[in-house]
Design an enzyme around this catalytic site. Structure first.
Site, PDB file in Angstrom:
ATOM      1  CE  LYS A 263      -3.431 -37.238 -50.951  1.00  0.00           C
ATOM      2  NZ  LYS A 263      -2.248 -36.324 -50.950  1.00  0.00           N
TER       3      LYS A 263
ATOM      4  CD  GLU B  82       2.189 -42.536 -51.028  1.00  0.00           C
ATOM      5  OE1 GLU B  82       2.226 -42.763 -52.249  1.00  0.00           O
ATOM      6  OE2 GLU B  82       1.587 -41.577 -50.528  1.00  0.00           O
TER       7      GLU B  82
HETATM    8  P1  PGA Z   1       0.933 -37.420 -48.712  1.00  0.00           P
HETATM    9  O1  PGA Z   1       1.306 -37.922 -50.164  1.00  0.00           O
HETATM   10  O2  PGA Z   1      -0.103 -38.324 -48.169  1.00  0.00           O
HETATM   11  O3  PGA Z   1       2.223 -37.485 -47.993  1.00  0.00           O
HETATM   12  O4  PGA Z   1       0.414 -36.031 -48.870  1.00  0.00           O
HETATM   13  C1  PGA Z   1       0.385 -38.367 -51.084  1.00  0.00           C
HETATM   14  C2  PGA Z   1       0.255 -37.429 -52.245  1.00  0.00           C
HETATM   15  O5  PGA Z   1       0.884 -36.373 -52.278  1.00  0.00           O
HETATM   16  O6  PGA Z   1      -0.530 -37.733 -53.139  1.00  0.00           O
HETATM   17 ZN    ZN Z   2      -0.031 -35.768 -54.219  1.00  0.00          ZN
END
Ligand code: PGA
Ligand code: ZN
Length: 828
Positions: free
Chosen positions: A753, A625
């Site tokens: 998400k 990230e």
């Molecule tokens: P991921 O990580 O997109 O790999 O799930 C982001 C998070 O855990 O917030």
């Molecule tokens: Zn997370």
């Protein structure tokens, strides 16, 4: 006319519907411009004067005079001079402001309370009227406001003042007021016709009275008056207005034989032009009423009765305002009506109410409202109902925007108002194609990009994917297979449906998915189609994506703009080396996004310098990230670096620390594996207690325990009540799971998400539930990202608490921050 009368047209025109509505309003105002209407209705052809179809041979008159009164009288006199030129012998008019003419004397009078200025002007007007003989022609300009501006004696001035003040409180109608006015005046109610007799009179009537009664304009100085002293006295007695000396109006019909009362303009002129303009823009346009005299509630009912997509419902008239006792709000009746209409607006509709003279009892002409007005008010925590109750429209629109500004206009009919419902012809919104392709995400893994097309509009979404995925997330189908599913399964099911029916198409996607994890089509396919459709829908409506989301979401707010959760050190599954903890974030504690972004970038730079002191350059790598990865297994070290970087950076805003423990990723066989030790949930909580003690800025913690352990979350939350305890793998943007977390008091924050749940509708439904329970929503990217910036629109459109989008230096993360900054810049 090239120049717009609405001076802030472009500032207000932030969407297609607004632009269309303003275009319609502009057309209405331009059509009633005094110069325009006179030039359209009066023509001098040699010695023949044509006035709205009537014909006058000027060779039959010795002299031509011009007199006039009312708000537009001076401009009308000026325009008449341009047309008639040296044919005018003499003239006198009184209006709101002087306008230098060659022959005609113009006076500025006072309105609505008469004064000596009005009397002085009227004296001159009466002299000109009386000097006209049998063979003369007198052109009289009669316009709204003339009742106050025309004052034949000082006594009439005084009585007029007293009458107006008494009437304000009485609740009587304007017709009743004018009946009394006619009987305290020597000129109104046909008195001027008597003064002019036996000259020939052309009375050009500029009507501001809804309904087209010519005798009502300026209390009818050139019209025969049917009412008597007895009628006037009855009105005075009925409302207890006080003592007035009344006179009878001329009842001899002889005085009116040579008078031609000719309507020049009325609200119908504006309404017809508005209707024509709306039709040119492709709307169905109806004039619902030209004589609206109703409360806002009644008006709303009339306007919304026949609403169809792509229509303009227009009215002319005056809004009835009942002022409650002790009310001290400011604003005009147009602003008040617009403010009241906020209760009745449907998504996408625009309502405008405007005073045709540009003066809605304030320096604004009126106001425009739509769902953007509501969002802005919500964001500013303004209580719309309070402003409505206090008739306090002016400060409301001054704060949220929406005032229509024109300055004083050379026109005066009644108020103009209309409701525009956006065009959404089936054709515009019908899904005509859905395509998908494979592209690499930020980690080089294959993902899909989906495009939904509706005629000439389209939306594209590139789907992200996670590494630390929760067990309850929807399934991801490999990219190449996903492309086939889009073409073979989803496209045939959705072709021909409306892109605007987000919940309908999301329901179809869910059905096609067959299981809660959408196994049959894949969550990545579902989300790709769902978001692409959402983007296409915004384009069909001509609005920003965040606005479309705000409409879907119902304009709720957690923060004026999201706080940035900026990931600076990566570990766990987002890094090859480093500690077990996945993310170390900073959260500038402000909703000023630009300031937050600047502060985050500054802290990141300091952090880099600090790390370079302790590690070799080549040992500091970058995680999924965009955060730094340091070759240390220590749990504490990253926190200490981040805390030091915050301390050593001079930022304008306070900065908090956050962490995504992503504890499921180090939960193995019933225990948490940290720094080589096996810990129970209780022991892990003790570790956290130590971290909070050492780093008091650490106030936002995500997934502190494994995704099944609601009880450990709840214990942690009650032990650390000041900490925002955020569920991600725990909740996976799933409404049912969130409900469980709420019941168990496991969290007070949730990561949102969209690709965990698969559709826009389900994402918003989960957020709705969170908002109801004061659970902070943090809209989030995934570790495998694309250049798509949809989550910025989602975070801003829902006014969520936060946006988590990684380190600002990576292009796929920067895209989100940049989009948010751009939204905010254009939104201000
Ligand atoms: P991921 O990580 O997109 O790999 O799930 C982001 C998070 O855990 O917030
Ligand atoms: Zn997370």
């Amino acid at each position: 006319m090239d120049k717009k009368l609405i001076t802030n047209f472009d500032t207000l025109a932030t969407s297609k519907s607004r632009r269309d509505a303003l275009t319609v309003a502009e057309a209405g105002l331009q059509a009633i411009d005094t110069q325009v209407v006179l030039q359209n209705s009066i023509e001098l052809d040699g010695t023949i004067l044509r006035v709205a179809g009537e014909r006058f041979d000027l060779t039959r008159y010795e002299h031509t005079y011009v007199i006039g009164f009312g708000k537009v009288a001076c401009t009308a006199a000026y325009t008449l001079e341009q047309i008639l030129q040296e044919r005018i012998k003499e003239g006198a008019v009184v209006g709101l402001s002087e306008r230098v003419c060659q022959t005609i004397d113009t006076y500025a009078g006072t309105h609505p309370i008469p004064s000596t200025q009005n009397y002085t002007a009227t004296k001159h007007i009466d002299e000109v009227a009386r000097s006209a003989k049998e063979n003369d022609l007198v052109i009289v300009i009669v316009s709204g406001g003339g009742s106050a501006l025309l004052c034949s004696t000082m006594a009439e001035c005084d009585q007029g003042q007293k009458l107006f003040n008494a009437f304000l409180q009485s609740g009587g109608t304007i017709e009743e007021l004018n009946t009394v006015r006619k009987h305290i005046s020597k000129l109104k109610g046909g008195g001027l016709a008597q003064s002019l007799y036996p000259a020939t009179v052309i009375s050009l009537i500029f009507s501001d009275v809804p309904g087209g009664d010519l005798a009502a304009v300026a209390s009818g100085p050139t019209c025969f008056d049917e009412s008597t002293v007895a009628d006037a006295q009855a009105i005075i007695d009925c409302y207890g207005l006080g003592d007035f000396i009344l006179n009878e109006t001329p009842k001899d019909l002889e005085y009116f034989k040579r008078v031609h009362n000719i309507p020049i303009v009325s609200n119908m002129t504006a309404l017809n032009a508005m209707q024509a303009s709306a039709r040119t823009l492709g709307y169905r346009a109806d004039i619902v009423s030209a004589t609206q005299y109703a409360t806002p509630k009644e008006t709303a009912a009339m306007l919304t009765k026949q609403v169809v997509p792509g229509s303009v419902q227009a009215m002319g008239g005056e809004t009835k305002v009942i002022v409650p006792e002790g009310c001290d709000g400011t604003g005009g009746r147009n602003g008040y009506l617009a403010l009241s209409m906020l209760d009745s607006l449907q998504s996408g509709q625009v309502f405008i109410s405007i005073a045709s003279d540009g003066h809605d009892n304030t320096n604004a002409a009126g106001a425009l409202v739509d769902s953007e007005t509501i969002s802005k008010a919500t964001e500013m925590s303004l209580n719309i109902q309070e402003y409505q109750t206090n008739l306090n429209s002016f400060p409301f629109f001054a704060a949220v925007g929406g005032h229509i500004r024109t300055g004083q206009l050379d026109s005066n009919v009644s108020d103009l108002l209309f409701l525009l419902t956006p065009k959404i012809s089936r054709d515009d919104a019908t899904i005509t194609d859905i395509t998908a392709k494979v592209l690499p995400d930020s980690r080089g893994k294959e993902t899909i990009s989906v495009t939904v097309t509706a005629g000439e509009h389209s939306g594209t979404f590139s789907v992200p994917s996670g590494a630390s995925t929760g067990i309850r997330e929807v399934q991801v189908i490999p990219a190449r297979a996903a492309v086939t599913i889009v073409a073979d399964t989803v496209k045939p099911a959705l072709l021909g449906t409306s892109v605007l029916d987000q919940s309908g198409l999301d329901a179809t996607l869910r059905n096609l998915g067959q299981t809660p994890s959408l196994a049959a089509i894949g969550g990545n396919v579902a989300l790709g189609v769902s978001v692409a459709a959402c983007k296409a829908a915004a384009q069909v409506q001509g609005i920003e994506i965040w606005k479309y989301i705000a409409d879907l979401f119902g304009h709720q707010t957690q923060a004026p703009a999201p706080r940035l959760f900026v990931n600076l050190i990566n570990g766990g599954e987002h890094a090859l080396v480093g500690s077990a903890i996945q993310e170390h974030q900073i959260i500038p504690d402000t909703d000023d996004v630009a300031a937050a972004h600047a502060a985050a970038t500054a802290v990141q730079a300091t952090l880099h310098q600090l790390l370079l002191k302790d590690f070799k350059k080549q040992d500091i790598t970058i995680g999924d990230e965009g955060g730094f990865v340091i070759p240390s297994k220590s749990i504490e070290a990253p926190f200490a670096y981040v805390a030091a970087a915050i301390e050593q950076t001079d930022t304008a805003v306070p900065i908090l620390m956050g962490a995504d423990m992503a504890a499921s990723s180090f939960y193995k066989a019933g225990e948490y594996e940290l720094e080589g030790k096996q810990l129970t949930a209780g022991q892990l909580q003790t570790v956290y207690r130590g971290l909070h003690k050492k780093f008091p800025l650490l106030q936002l913690v995500e997934d502190p325990f494994a995704e099944h352990d609601f009880a450990a979350f709840a214990k942690y939350q009650s032990a650390q009540p000041a900490v925002t305890c955020i569920g991600d793998d725990l909740t996976t943007t799933n409404k049912t799971t969130l409900q469980k977390a709420i019941t168990k008091q496991a969290i007070n924050g949730i990561i949102i998400k969209p690709n965990q749940i698969g559709t826009v509708s389900d994402t918003l439904a989960t957020m709705q539930l969170a908002y109801q329970h004061n659970i902070r929503c943090i809209v989030s990217h995934r570790s495998g990202e694309t250049m798509d910036d949809f989550i910025a629109d989602l975070a801003f459109g829902t006014k969520s608490y936060g946006l988590k989008a990684g380190a600002p230096t990576m292009p796929e993360r920067a895209a989100k921050y940049d989009r948010l900054l751009a939204i905010i810049q254009t939104h201000e």
